[in-house]
Design a protein around this motif. Structure first.
Motif, PDB file in Angstrom:
ATOM      1  N   GLY A 134      19.105 -13.278  25.241  1.00  0.00           N
ATOM      2  CA  GLY A 134      20.542 -13.099  25.421  1.00  0.00           C
ATOM      3  C   GLY A 134      21.098 -11.880  24.718  1.00  0.00           C
ATOM      4  N   ALA A 135      20.226 -11.109  24.054  1.00  0.00           N
ATOM      5  CA  ALA A 135      20.666  -9.918  23.330  1.00  0.00           C
ATOM      6  C   ALA A 135      20.177  -8.633  23.990  1.00  0.00           C
ATOM      7  CB  ALA A 135      20.182  -9.979  21.888  1.00  0.00           C
ATOM      8  N   PHE A 136      19.756  -8.726  25.260  1.00  0.00           N
ATOM      9  CA  PHE A 136      19.211  -7.561  25.949  1.00  0.00           C
ATOM     10  C   PHE A 136      19.935  -7.345  27.271  1.00  0.00           C
ATOM     11  CE2 PHE A 136      16.038  -8.624  22.943  1.00  0.00           C
ATOM     12  CZ  PHE A 136      15.313  -7.474  22.676  1.00  0.00           C
ATOM     13  N   ASN A 137      20.199  -6.078  27.586  1.00  0.00           N
ATOM     14  CA  ASN A 137      20.810  -5.679  28.847  1.00  0.00           C
ATOM     15  C   ASN A 137      19.809  -4.909  29.690  1.00  0.00           C
ATOM     16  OD1 ASN A 137      23.135  -6.731  27.794  1.00  0.00           O
ATOM     17  ND2 ASN A 137      24.317  -4.839  27.844  1.00  0.00           N
ATOM     18  N   ARG A 138      20.107  -4.811  30.967  1.00  0.00           N
ATOM     19  CA  ARG A 138      19.359  -3.907  31.829  1.00  0.00           C
ATOM     20  C   ARG A 138      19.667  -2.475  31.396  1.00  0.00           C
ATOM     21  NH1 ARG A 138      20.689  -5.221  37.711  1.00  0.00           N
ATOM     22  NH2 ARG A 138      22.635  -4.190  37.148  1.00  0.00           N
ATOM     23  N   GLY A 139      18.729  -1.564  31.624  1.00  0.00           N
ATOM     24  CA  GLY A 139      18.913  -0.178  31.221  1.00  0.00           C
ATOM     25  C   GLY A 139      18.156   0.118  29.944  1.00  0.00           C
ATOM     26  N   LEU A 140      18.736   0.952  29.098  1.00  0.00           N
ATOM     27  CA  LEU A 140      18.047   1.444  27.909  1.00  0.00           C
ATOM     28  C   LEU A 140      18.035   0.416  26.785  1.00  0.00           C
ATOM     29  CD1 LEU A 140      16.747   3.815  26.297  1.00  0.00           C
ATOM     30  CD2 LEU A 140      19.073   4.436  25.599  1.00  0.00           C
ATOM     31  N   THR A 141      16.850   0.209  26.209  1.00  0.00           N
ATOM     32  CA  THR A 141      16.684  -0.478  24.935  1.00  0.00           C
ATOM     33  C   THR A 141      15.994   0.485  23.980  1.00  0.00           C
ATOM     34  OG1 THR A 141      16.570  -2.738  25.802  1.00  0.00           O
ATOM     35  CG2 THR A 141      15.463  -2.326  23.721  1.00  0.00           C
ATOM     36  N   ILE A 142      16.488   0.572  22.760  1.00  0.00           N
ATOM     37  CA  ILE A 142      15.900   1.428  21.738  1.00  0.00           C
ATOM     38  C   ILE A 142      15.079   0.569  20.791  1.00  0.00           C
ATOM     39  CG2 ILE A 142      16.398   2.913  19.751  1.00  0.00           C
ATOM     40  CD1 ILE A 142      18.960   3.776  21.207  1.00  0.00           C
ATOM     41  N   GLY A 143      13.851   0.994  20.522  1.00  0.00           N
ATOM     42  CA  GLY A 143      13.002   0.318  19.562  1.00  0.00           C
ATOM     43  C   GLY A 143      12.767   1.201  18.350  1.00  0.00           C
ATOM     44  N   ALA A 144      12.697   0.595  17.166  1.00  0.00           N
ATOM     45  CA  ALA A 144      12.442   1.342  15.938  1.00  0.00           C
ATOM     46  C   ALA A 144      11.657   0.471  14.966  1.00  0.00           C
ATOM     47  CB  ALA A 144      13.760   1.791  15.290  1.00  0.00           C
ATOM     48  N   VAL A 145      10.781   1.093  14.205  1.00  0.00           N
ATOM     49  CA  VAL A 145      10.053   0.396  13.141  1.00  0.00           C
ATOM     50  C   VAL A 145      10.762   0.667  11.821  1.00  0.00           C
ATOM     51  CG1 VAL A 145       7.912   0.300  11.805  1.00  0.00           C
ATOM     52  CG2 VAL A 145       7.820   0.455  14.302  1.00  0.00           C
ATOM     53  N   VAL A 146      11.069  -0.396  11.098  1.00  0.00           N
ATOM     54  CA  VAL A 146      11.698  -0.282   9.785  1.00  0.00           C
ATOM     55  C   VAL A 146      10.774  -0.890   8.735  1.00  0.00           C
ATOM     56  CG1 VAL A 146      14.000  -0.427  10.815  1.00  0.00           C
ATOM     57  CG2 VAL A 146      12.905  -2.503   9.933  1.00  0.00           C
ATOM     58  N   GLY A 147      11.009  -0.542   7.480  1.00  0.00           N
ATOM     59  CA  GLY A 147      10.214  -1.085   6.397  1.00  0.00           C
ATOM     60  C   GLY A 147      10.613  -2.512   6.068  1.00  0.00           C
ATOM     61  N   GLU A 148       9.716  -3.238   5.469  1.00  0.00           N
ATOM     62  CA  GLU A 148       9.884  -4.630   5.062  1.00  0.00           C
ATOM     63  C   GLU A 148       9.825  -5.578   6.257  1.00  0.00           C
ATOM     64  OE1 GLU A 148      13.155  -5.477   2.479  1.00  0.00           O
ATOM     65  OE2 GLU A 148      13.007  -3.544   1.446  1.00  0.00           O
ATOM     66  N   ALA A 149       9.178  -6.681   6.047  1.00  0.00           N
ATOM     67  CA  ALA A 149       9.068  -7.701   7.092  1.00  0.00           C
ATOM     68  C   ALA A 149      10.335  -8.535   7.141  1.00  0.00           C
ATOM     69  CB  ALA A 149       7.863  -8.603   6.828  1.00  0.00           C
ATOM     70  N   GLY A 150      10.786  -8.858   8.347  1.00  0.00           N
ATOM     71  CA  GLY A 150      11.901  -9.773   8.522  1.00  0.00           C
ATOM     72  C   GLY A 150      13.274  -9.208   8.265  1.00  0.00           C
ATOM     73  N   GLN A 151      13.429  -7.899   8.188  1.00  0.00           N
ATOM     74  CA  GLN A 151      14.755  -7.314   7.954  1.00  0.00           C
ATOM     75  C   GLN A 151      15.692  -7.591   9.130  1.00  0.00           C
ATOM     76  OE1 GLN A 151      13.781  -3.076   6.565  1.00  0.00           O
ATOM     77  NE2 GLN A 151      15.664  -3.558   5.475  1.00  0.00           N
ATOM     78  N   LYS A 152      16.962  -7.877   8.816  1.00  0.00           N
ATOM     79  CA  LYS A 152      18.000  -8.086   9.822  1.00  0.00           C
ATOM     80  C   LYS A 152      19.070  -7.010   9.651  1.00  0.00           C
ATOM     81  CE  LYS A 152      16.125 -11.997  11.215  1.00  0.00           C
ATOM     82  NZ  LYS A 152      15.487 -12.146  12.545  1.00  0.00           N
ATOM     83  N   PHE A 153      19.741  -6.666  10.752  1.00  0.00           N
ATOM     84  CA  PHE A 153      20.727  -5.595  10.721  1.00  0.00           C
ATOM     85  C   PHE A 153      21.977  -6.002  11.484  1.00  0.00           C
ATOM     86  CE2 PHE A 153      16.539  -3.758  10.278  1.00  0.00           C
ATOM     87  CZ  PHE A 153      16.700  -2.896   9.197  1.00  0.00           C
TER      88      PHE A 153
END
Length: 345
Positions: free
Chosen positions: A306-325
């Motif tokens: 429910g948090a995804f739309n059609r079109g562009l999705t950006i992916g990124a790797v961040v440090g630390e496991a389980g980080q929320k933003f």
């Protein structure tokens, strides 16, 4: 050549000769006659109102990033048109008068965008951005259109942030807000056109994916010949090490394999997705394997959350496991590798 991210890999790419300025009309330096021809092809002129005489540092950086992106776009479309008109193999589908006329107009419009951004910088006695040399490793008209649609998605995600910067800075910069809004409108008209030959719905989603300056700069940097930029470092941004997705995910839940230009550990990193105007989604990574300075790993693509739309999705790797933003800016500030640019049809 640098390792391609999805922005390159999704288009089925191979190496190409670097593109160099100036253009045949002298751009980015135009005499009065050439400028009038650009206006004619573009269908309009630069704004004729007063330009800001002073800019805050955030406004300077924003305009410099816009100028760098528009210089890249002028180069990209110029080479695409040349490949069509000189009958390069693979570009046969572009040999249509309507397509050629459209690309001529787009090139001129992007030239006006460059002149606008650098003109404001020059009037405020700030550093204008000069062109680099670029690698555009596409081999067919279809791959070229797919790539231009993706990087236009990135542009559309970051330009609203430029409006926010100019509005927050206030003063003379406030007058730039509607000008950038008109550029957003123009880029939106373009992108619906680029989706059409791919048989995609003309407008991807009700709310498009936002971006961050760091992601836009990193995307542009993938196409720049190292060491070829006279002064792009003036922008004050650094490109992230590349992150690519190995197989394009569809509009359903699936495990996806990524590749990062560096070392990623499953126990101390998180993959974050940004889609539409939704809160970022963090997922754990697994099966991380490093060899030859690159790491491949797996992560869930939870499209049905429910948090995804059609079109562009950006992916990124961040440090630390389980980080929320809470927002894209927080993700960009914590990013170690990215952006992976994922198009969901």
């Amino acid at each position: 050549m640098r390792s391609p991210s999805l922005l390159l890999a999704a288009a089925g790419l191979a190496a190409a000769a670097p593109f160099s300025y100036p253009l045949p009309n002298g751009f980015p330096s135009l005499n009065a006659t050439a400028l009038q021809q650009v206006y004619k092809l573009a269908g309009g002129t630069l704004p004729n109102g007063a330009l800001p005489s002073s800019l805050k540092p955030s406004g300077v950086q924003t305009l410099q990033l816009i100028a760098a992106n528009e210089l890249f776009e002028v180069a990209y479309f110029t080479e695409l048109l040349q490949n069509i008109t000189t009958k390069v193999e693979g570009y046969e589908e572009g040999r249509d008068r309507y397509i050629i006329d459209t690309l001529k107009a787009v090139i001129a419009q992007e030239e006006v965008h460059v002149l606008s951004a650098n003109g404001v910088l020059a009037n405020a006695k700030q550093t204008t951005i000069q062109p680099c040399k670029y690698d555009f490793p596409v081999t067919t008209f279809r791959s070229a259109i797919a790539l231009v649609q993706t990087f236009t998605d990135v542009v559309l995600g970051v330009l609203p942030l430029a409006q926010s910067v100019f509005a927050a800075d206030g003063g003379d910069e406030a007058a730039l807000v509607p000008i950038v809004g008109s550029i957003i409108d123009q880029e939106g008209e373009q992108n619906g056109y680029y989706r059409s030959p791919q048989r995609k719905v003309a407008s991807a989603a009700p709310l498009l994916t936002g971006g961050a300056p760091q992601f836009a700069y990193s995307a542009i940097s993938q196409f720049i010949v190292p060491g070829s930029c006279p002064n792009i470092q003036a922008i004050g941004l650094n490109a992230f090490p590349a992150l690519s997705v190995q197989c394009k995910p569809k509009a359903n839940d699936s495990m996806v394999t990524f590749s990062a230009d560096g070392v990623v550990g499953a126990g101390n990193a998180t993959l974050v997705y940004i889609s539409g105007q939704n809160l970022p989604v963090s997922v754990p990574i697994s099966n991380a394997t490093t060899a030859g300075g690159k790491t491949t790993f797996s992560a869930l693509f939870p499209f049905s959350s429910g948090a995804f739309n059609r079109g562009l999705t950006i992916g990124a790797v961040v440090g630390e496991a389980g980080q929320k933003f809470n927002n894209t800016a927080e993700v960009a500030a914590a990013t170690l590798f990215g952006p992976a640019l994922i198009e969901v049809d």
